[in-house]
Design a protein around this motif. Structure first.
Motif, PDB file in Angstrom:
ATOM      1  N   PRO A  64       0.834  -1.207   0.000  1.00  0.00           N
ATOM      2  CA  PRO A  64       0.000   0.000   0.000  1.00  0.00           C
ATOM      3  C   PRO A  64       0.873   1.262   0.000  1.00  0.00           C
ATOM      4  CG  PRO A  64      -0.735  -1.564   1.667  1.00  0.00           C
ATOM      5  CD  PRO A  64       0.550  -2.076   1.123  1.00  0.00           C
ATOM      6  N   GLU A  65       0.393   2.313  -0.625  1.00  0.00           N
ATOM      7  CA  GLU A  65       1.143   3.567  -0.741  1.00  0.00           C
ATOM      8  C   GLU A  65       1.537   4.118   0.629  1.00  0.00           C
ATOM      9  OE1 GLU A  65       2.351   5.166  -3.385  1.00  0.00           O
ATOM     10  OE2 GLU A  65       1.629   3.553  -4.659  1.00  0.00           O
ATOM     11  N   ALA A  66       0.663   3.929   1.623  1.00  0.00           N
ATOM     12  CA  ALA A  66       0.943   4.468   2.949  1.00  0.00           C
ATOM     13  C   ALA A  66       2.135   3.758   3.609  1.00  0.00           C
ATOM     14  CB  ALA A  66      -0.290   4.342   3.836  1.00  0.00           C
ATOM     15  N   GLU A  67       2.391   2.529   3.265  1.00  0.00           N
ATOM     16  CA  GLU A  67       3.457   1.755   3.888  1.00  0.00           C
ATOM     17  C   GLU A  67       4.769   1.784   3.122  1.00  0.00           C
ATOM     18  OE1 GLU A  67       2.186  -2.180   4.788  1.00  0.00           O
ATOM     19  OE2 GLU A  67       0.371  -1.493   5.794  1.00  0.00           O
ATOM     20  N   LYS A  68       4.780   2.370   1.919  1.00  0.00           N
ATOM     21  CA  LYS A  68       5.995   2.414   1.120  1.00  0.00           C
ATOM     22  C   LYS A  68       6.981   3.415   1.722  1.00  0.00           C
ATOM     23  CE  LYS A  68       4.207   1.011  -3.326  1.00  0.00           C
ATOM     24  NZ  LYS A  68       4.043   1.350  -4.735  1.00  0.00           N
TER      25      LYS A  68
END
Length: 73
Positions: A64-68
């Motif tokens: 997910p973008e938030a975890e990258k």
């Protein structure tokens, strides 16, 4: 049916096959069997390599973008 074939029975069968087909025919047949086994193994290796290549080509990042992690410049 074949539960009680002993070593003597197997030897008798081998002699009969040798007499019926001859040494040359049996050796050429075994050569063809060996080539077939080699070809089969080569095909299995090529198939596995192709599957791995396709899997590597279609692999994608599903993080997910938030975890990258953010790149620092």
């Amino acid at each position: 049916m074949f539960n009680n074939i002993g070593p003597l029975g197997l030897l008798l069968i081998a002699v009969v096959v040798l007499v019926l087909f001859g040494r040359g025919k049996i050796s050429s047949l075994m050569g063809e069997v060996g080539k077939g086994i080699t070809s089969f193994k080569r095909g299995i290796k090529e198939g596995q390599a192709e599957i791995e290549n396709v899997a590597a080509d279609t692999a994608r990042d599903v993080t997910p973008e938030a975890e990258k992690p953010k790149d620092k410049v």
